[in-house]
Motif scaffolding. Structure first.
Motif, PDB file in Angstrom:
ATOM      1  N   PHE A 189       0.836  -1.206   0.000  1.00  0.00           N
ATOM      2  CA  PHE A 189       0.000   0.000   0.000  1.00  0.00           C
ATOM      3  C   PHE A 189       0.872   1.257   0.000  1.00  0.00           C
ATOM      4  O   PHE A 189       0.584   2.228  -0.677  1.00  0.00           O
ATOM      5  CB  PHE A 189      -0.917   0.033   1.229  1.00  0.00           C
ATOM      6  CG  PHE A 189      -2.019  -0.982   1.174  1.00  0.00           C
ATOM      7  CD1 PHE A 189      -2.431  -1.536  -0.031  1.00  0.00           C
ATOM      8  CD2 PHE A 189      -2.668  -1.382   2.349  1.00  0.00           C
ATOM      9  CE1 PHE A 189      -3.459  -2.474  -0.067  1.00  0.00           C
ATOM     10  CE2 PHE A 189      -3.690  -2.320   2.310  1.00  0.00           C
ATOM     11  CZ  PHE A 189      -4.083  -2.863   1.107  1.00  0.00           C
ATOM     12  N   SER A 195      -3.443   0.722  -6.627  1.00  0.00           N
ATOM     13  CA  SER A 195      -3.212  -0.731  -6.653  1.00  0.00           C
ATOM     14  C   SER A 195      -2.887  -1.280  -8.047  1.00  0.00           C
ATOM     15  O   SER A 195      -2.200  -2.272  -8.171  1.00  0.00           O
ATOM     16  CB  SER A 195      -4.405  -1.470  -6.050  1.00  0.00           C
ATOM     17  OG  SER A 195      -5.466  -1.462  -6.973  1.00  0.00           O
ATOM     18  N   LYS A 240     -10.193  -5.134   0.325  1.00  0.00           N
ATOM     19  CA  LYS A 240      -8.976  -4.467  -0.107  1.00  0.00           C
ATOM     20  C   LYS A 240      -7.730  -5.269   0.317  1.00  0.00           C
ATOM     21  O   LYS A 240      -6.751  -5.384  -0.427  1.00  0.00           O
ATOM     22  CB  LYS A 240      -8.955  -3.069   0.520  1.00  0.00           C
ATOM     23  CG  LYS A 240      -7.796  -2.223   0.096  1.00  0.00           C
ATOM     24  CD  LYS A 240      -7.911  -0.810   0.639  1.00  0.00           C
ATOM     25  CE  LYS A 240      -6.547  -0.149   0.609  1.00  0.00           C
ATOM     26  NZ  LYS A 240      -6.381   0.916   1.569  1.00  0.00           N
ATOM     27  N   ALA A 244      -4.979  -7.420  -2.060  1.00  0.00           N
ATOM     28  CA  ALA A 244      -3.529  -7.191  -1.996  1.00  0.00           C
ATOM     29  C   ALA A 244      -2.810  -8.515  -1.744  1.00  0.00           C
ATOM     30  O   ALA A 244      -1.786  -8.823  -2.359  1.00  0.00           O
ATOM     31  CB  ALA A 244      -3.212  -6.201  -0.889  1.00  0.00           C
TER      32      ALA A 244
END
Ligand code: ARG
Length: 589
Positions: A189, A195, A240, A244
């Protein structure tokens, strides 16, 4: 004799059937006598039956008419039913019954295999479904030589099981879960607020990425705090964070696949994360059985004979490697209905698996006795050393990149082929394919040929040597046999049907006998989970062939047809051995 389980490829099993009848006729009152048959190297026979001594000690106190083990052996021999397999028998020493096989039967059997296919010589196992848990590298960490060994050994074991008609679940138990993902995600992040920018090329080496995020974690308390939060948010399934995580896994996966593609190894990934949802239920079940105890804030299972307990819930309430392995074992047994679960890792993990298996036995998941199913086996292996005698490393980095290592083996074998002028003789594709088969095959064989528990020293020069016990030598030997057959100008498929194979010359017979050992050797390799047994068999096969070929003229002789068939049988068995070792055969050199 009833033929419900026809198993003609396995001489040992066939002899067991005949001797079983002889044993029953010899000692009518003894139940539970199993024939003990072994191939022998003595000059009196090809196989021997070793029951006489054991039987004698069983019956001697019970008023038997026999005066010693020798007469028991004599009686076993006398009671043998007529069998076309057996040429003659004799009793030696304290009652060994030696068997000389009929060479007609041997020849007929080999020819039958040529016609019906080598699959008819596959071992028959009692198990239908197995899991082989192998390779299993860790996300965002390097895939090291230990994982390479696991990949090569595991693939070979899976191939042997598949050949034996066992359904195999080839499981890549990748380390894709754990607290380290908190820092990786947080670092991702930080580096890529957008992203979409976080792709393979941007991230580069995941190992380096791991190192840098670890630095951040260790040096910045605020980052550390966020990373710890990230773990919680990942575990609670926040999209989220989950995305990731998936992104990081995907990058690693692409790296791993480069190795699998080169080695042509199939694996189905079910990583640690997959079993996560099953852990609480499994721990519950174990707790209900009273197996789980409290120790220094952790929940543990005590194992007889081991000082430290198996921790299954850490004192902070988190799960660990063992909790995942218990859940995975439960899943494999109950959901996937596997009967044999095989784990391939370095010997350093032996204690971990011993403890997990012991816990599973206490829970009644696995059979208490390892000779029956369901069972679990740990296949441990030793280290790969560099020429300095230390764990293999390169000058530039802590670890050797596996892809580079494999490419080097291939490039070196290509250079040798070019030196021999093959680039002028072959198409570019042929050159490339042969270089791959030889280079990767050499690396695999070099790993598989020693007992897996021993450490070995990695050496390109040794593995690529074209003399001695190497894949290069064996692949060339196979290609040479193919060229003998090709150059004869005969249609070998036709000969299989119309010609007949005989084993009159001593070297033909010796080669034939070794061919007939194939099925029992594969069975032995599988029983003990030792691929080196197959390597040894293959190497000896090439030796028997060389002796035969030096002393028996093939092309142009009166026995040409038979001898071409023997060549073809040898090549067929060699190819199957290569296949079981994960090596691609070559047909020309
Ligand atoms: N990821 C582990 C390692 O790199 C190997 C996993 C082996 N399989 C298992 N079920 N524990 O050491």
């Amino acid at each position: 004799m009833a033929n419900e389980e026809e198993n003609t490829g396995n001489v040992k099993r066939e002899l067991e059937k005949v001797f079983d009848l002889a044993l029953k006729a010899t000692v009518r009152n003894e139940t539970d006598v199993r024939p003990l048959i072994a191939a022998c190297t003595a000059k009196f026979g090809d196989y021997q039956c070793n029951n006489a001594m054991g039987l004698w000690s069983k019956i001697k106190g019970k008023g038997t008419e026999f005066k010693g083990p020798q007469p028991v052996g004599q009686a076993i021999m006398k009671n043998l039913p007529p069998s076309e397999m057996i040429e003659s028998c004799s009793v030696a020493g304290p009652g060994f019954v030696n068997v000389v096989l009929s060479k007609n039967w041997m020849a007929k059997n080999i020819q039958k295999m040529l016609v019906d296919g080598i699959e008819t010589w596959a071992p028959k196992l009692r198990v239908k479904k197995a899991v082989v848990d192998f390779s299993s590298p860790n996300i965002a960490k390097e895939m090291h030589v230990g994982h390479l060994r696991s990949t090569i050994i595991g693939d070979s074991l899976a191939r042997m099981l598949e050949f034996s008609n066992v359904e195999v679940l080839r499981r890549n138990h990748v380390g894709d879960w754990g607290t380290q993902f908190g820092m990786l995600i947080e670092y991702l992040f930080e580096k890529f607020p957008n992203s979409e920018d976080a792709n393979e090329t941007a991230i580069g080496e995941l190992q380096e990425f791991y190192r840098r995020s670890k630095n951040r974690f260790d040096s910045d308390p605020a980052f550390k705090e966020r990373a710890q939060q990230a773990v919680v948010r990942l575990q609670s399934g926040e999209p989220k964070y989950h995305e990731a995580w998936a992104q990081i896994c995907e990058i690693s996966r692409k790296e791993f696949d480069k190795v699998y593609k080169r080695l042509r190894v199939d694996l189905e990934e079910k990583g640690e994360s997959f079993y996560n949802p099953y852990i609480p239920g499994v721990i519950d079940e174990l707790s209900k059985q009273g197996l789980v105890e409290e120790s220094q804030g952790a929940r543990v299972i005590f194992i007889e004979g081991v000082n430290i307990p198996l921790i299954i819930v850490k004192s902070d309430g988190g799960f660990n490697y063992a909790s995942t392995d218990l859940a995975a074992l439960w899943y494999r047994l109950n959901e996937e209905k596997a009967e044999w679960i095989i784990y391939v890792t370095d010997v350093g993990q032996q204690l971990h698996f011993d403890m997990v298996f012991s816990a599973a036995k206490r829970a009644g998941w696995l059979s208490a006795d390892d000779s029956t199913y369901p069972k679990a086996s740990h296949v441990g292996f030793g280290l790969v050393l560099g020429e300095d005698g230390k764990r293999l490393r390169t000058r530039f980095s802590e670890v050797v990149r596996l892809v580079d290592l494999l490419d080097e083996a291939k490039n070196r074998s290509k250079a040798v082929l070019i030196e021999r002028g093959k680039d002028k003789e072959w198409t570019e594709e042929e050159l490339e394919q042969t270089a791959e088969a030889v280079g990767y095959g050499a690396a695999k064989y070099f790993d598989l040929k020693n007992n897996r528990l021993t450490n070995y020293t990695f050496s390109f020069d040794q593995m690529l040597n074209d003399k001695g016990n190497t894949a290069v030598y064996l692949l060339y030997a196979h290609a040479r046999i193919c060229s003998i057959i090709r150059k004869s100008g005969k249609d070998i498929e036709e000969l299989k049907k119309t010609g007949s194979l005989v084993l009159d010359h001593a070297d033909e017979r010796a080669l034939g006998l070794h061919l007939l050992h194939f099925s029992e050797v594969i069975e032995e390799a599988l029983t003990n989970l030792l691929p080196n047994v197959v390597c040894e068999y293959l190497y000896n096969l090439s030796e028997y062939f060389t002796r035969f070929y030096s002393n028996c003229q093939v092309v142009g002789s009166a026995e040409e047809t038979s001898r071409l068939l023997l060549c073809e049988a040898t090549a067929t068995v060699m190819r199957k051995c290569f296949h079981l070792l994960g090596i691609v055969p070559v047909y020309k050199i």
